[in-house]
Write a protein that holds these residues in place. Structure first.
Motif, short mmCIF file in Angstrom:
data_model
loop_
_atom_site.label_atom_id
_atom_site.label_comp_id
_atom_site.label_asym_id
_atom_site.label_seq_id
_atom_site.Cartn_x
_atom_site.Cartn_y
_atom_site.Cartn_z
N PHE A 281 0.82 -1.21 0.00
CA PHE A 281 0.00 0.00 0.00
C PHE A 281 0.86 1.26 0.00
CE2 PHE A 281 -2.01 3.41 2.48
CZ PHE A 281 -3.07 3.70 1.64
N ASN A 282 1.89 1.27 0.82
CA ASN A 282 2.70 2.48 0.94
C ASN A 282 3.61 2.71 -0.27
OD1 ASN A 282 2.04 3.84 3.45
ND2 ASN A 282 2.57 1.89 4.37
N ILE A 283 3.94 1.67 -0.99
CA ILE A 283 4.69 1.87 -2.23
C ILE A 283 3.87 2.70 -3.21
CG2 ILE A 283 5.54 0.66 -4.29
CD1 ILE A 283 6.64 -1.49 -2.42
N THR A 284 2.56 2.49 -3.20
CA THR A 284 1.71 3.27 -4.10
C THR A 284 1.58 4.72 -3.65
OG1 THR A 284 -0.34 2.72 -2.92
CG2 THR A 284 0.36 1.22 -4.66
N VAL B 68 7.30 9.48 -6.86
CA VAL B 68 8.61 9.19 -7.43
C VAL B 68 9.40 10.48 -7.72
CG1 VAL B 68 9.82 8.03 -9.32
CG2 VAL B 68 7.70 7.07 -8.44
N ASN B 69 8.71 11.54 -8.05
CA ASN B 69 9.38 12.80 -8.38
C ASN B 69 9.91 13.51 -7.15
OD1 ASN B 69 8.81 12.45 -11.11
ND2 ASN B 69 6.80 13.38 -10.88
N ALA B 70 9.26 13.32 -6.00
CA ALA B 70 9.70 13.97 -4.76
C ALA B 70 9.52 12.98 -3.60
CB ALA B 70 8.90 15.23 -4.51
N PRO B 71 10.42 11.99 -3.50
CA PRO B 71 10.22 10.94 -2.49
C PRO B 71 10.46 11.39 -1.05
CG PRO B 71 12.26 10.58 -3.68
CD PRO B 71 11.57 11.73 -4.34
N PHE B 72 11.11 12.52 -0.83
CA PHE B 72 11.41 12.96 0.52
C PHE B 72 10.62 14.22 0.91
CE2 PHE B 72 15.21 10.60 -0.81
CZ PHE B 72 15.14 9.58 0.12
N GLU B 73 9.43 14.36 0.34
CA GLU B 73 8.59 15.51 0.66
C GLU B 73 7.17 15.05 0.96
OE1 GLU B 73 8.73 18.32 -2.51
OE2 GLU B 73 10.89 18.60 -2.39
N GLY B 74 6.55 15.69 1.94
CA GLY B 74 5.14 15.47 2.24
C GLY B 74 4.81 14.05 2.69
N GLN B 75 3.77 13.50 2.08
CA GLN B 75 3.27 12.18 2.46
C GLN B 75 4.24 11.06 2.04
OE1 GLN B 75 0.92 11.53 4.38
NE2 GLN B 75 -0.43 13.29 4.36
N SER B 76 5.10 11.33 1.10
CA SER B 76 6.05 10.31 0.66
C SER B 76 7.01 9.92 1.79
CB SER B 76 6.86 10.80 -0.54
OG SER B 76 6.02 10.97 -1.64
#
Length: 67
Positions: free
Chosen positions: A18-21, A25-33
């Motif tokens: 679930f969390n992979i979805t 990909v463009n900003a993996p270290f921002e917000g909900q990512s």
């Protein structure tokens, strides 16, 4: 104990999928990512710990049989 570890492992794998979805990909270290990445990491840790527990129980059972 074996059933418990299997159930928790399956739940952890479902959380990982679930969390992979949820990872952008463009900003993996921002917000909900970031939250998704942390959850993926903790789920992987839980799986490793459960496998260690399962292995230790198996070793304990075999050493009791040999006595």
């Amino acid at each position: 104990m074996k059933i418990f570890t299997i159930i928790v492992t399956v739940i952890a794998i479902a959380l990982i999928i679930f969390n992979i979805t949820q990872v952008d990909v463009n900003a993996p270290f921002e917000g909900q990512s970031v939250i998704a990445l942390i959850t993926i990491l903790t789920s992987l840790c839980a799986i490793v710990l459960l496998q260690i527990l399962r292995t230790s129980k198996l070793i304990e059972k075999k050493t009791k049989e040999n006595k």
